[in-house]
Write an enzyme that holds these catalytic residues in place. Structure first.
Site, PDB file in Angstrom:
ATOM      1  N   CYS A 100       0.754   3.806   2.034  1.00 20.67           N
ATOM      2  CA  CYS A 100       1.270   4.260   3.335  1.00 20.67           C
ATOM      3  C   CYS A 100       2.504   3.460   3.751  1.00 20.67           C
ATOM      4  O   CYS A 100       3.319   3.947   4.518  1.00 20.67           O
ATOM      5  CB  CYS A 100       0.192   4.273   4.411  1.00 20.67           C
TER       6      CYS A 100
ATOM      7  N   CYS B 107       0.820  -1.218   0.000  1.00 21.69           N
ATOM      8  CA  CYS B 107       0.000   0.000   0.000  1.00 21.69           C
ATOM      9  C   CYS B 107       0.851   1.264   0.000  1.00 21.69           C
ATOM     10  O   CYS B 107       2.039   1.247   0.323  1.00 21.69           O
ATOM     11  CB  CYS B 107      -0.952  -0.006   1.182  1.00 21.69           C
TER      12      CYS B 107
END
Length: 145
Positions: free
Chosen positions: A55, A53
């Site tokens: 993040c 992802c």
């Protein structure tokens, strides 16, 4: 899943794995590797549960690598498992995070086998990278007292 998909994913995550490995983290890619490591570990360990992802890419991996570089005293061990890629290894590592909900990306600081500090995804996502790094550095200082 098709073999083409599996191969595509392996190729796609290579740089995501390399970012931590180049910073000195050891990849634990199987449940057996996790168990062997955890059953003999002593000292302080930083575990990064890696992920594909955004993040993880923009926050978790950079914060972990920078915290390790800037720490007055680094953890004795740096290890990583890759959620969604090395599923058995990730599941096995999470067994050691007693009472903590699965979260990826995430970071755990262990003293021996005991989790003494945990940073779940909700404390990574949307935070400035520097804040996550400071969170880790503060945890390193506390555990090394």
């Amino acid at each position: 899943m098709s073999m083409a998909y599996d191969e595509y994913m392996k190729q796609m995550v290579k740089p995501m794995r390399a970012e931590l490995v180049q910073a000195g983290f050891d990849e634990l890619e199987s449940a057996e590797a996790v168990e062997n490591f955890m059953e003999s570990v002593e000292g302080i360990t930083l575990v990064v549960v890696n992920s594909v992802c955004g993040c993880a890419a923009g926050l978790a991996r950079p914060a972990a690598t920078q915290a390790v570089l800037q720490a007055d005293k680094q953890p004795d061990h740096l290890v990583t498992v890759f959620a969604g890629q090395d599923k058995e290894a990730t599941a096995k590592m999470r067994e050691y995070f007693d009472g903590i909900e699965p979260s990826s990306p995430s970071m755990a600081l262990l003293k021996g086998k005991e989790v003494v500090h945990f940073i779940p995804r909700h404390d990574i996502e949307g935070q400035p990278m520097e804040a996550i790094m400071e969170n880790l550095l503060a945890a390193f200082s506390q555990v090394n007292k």
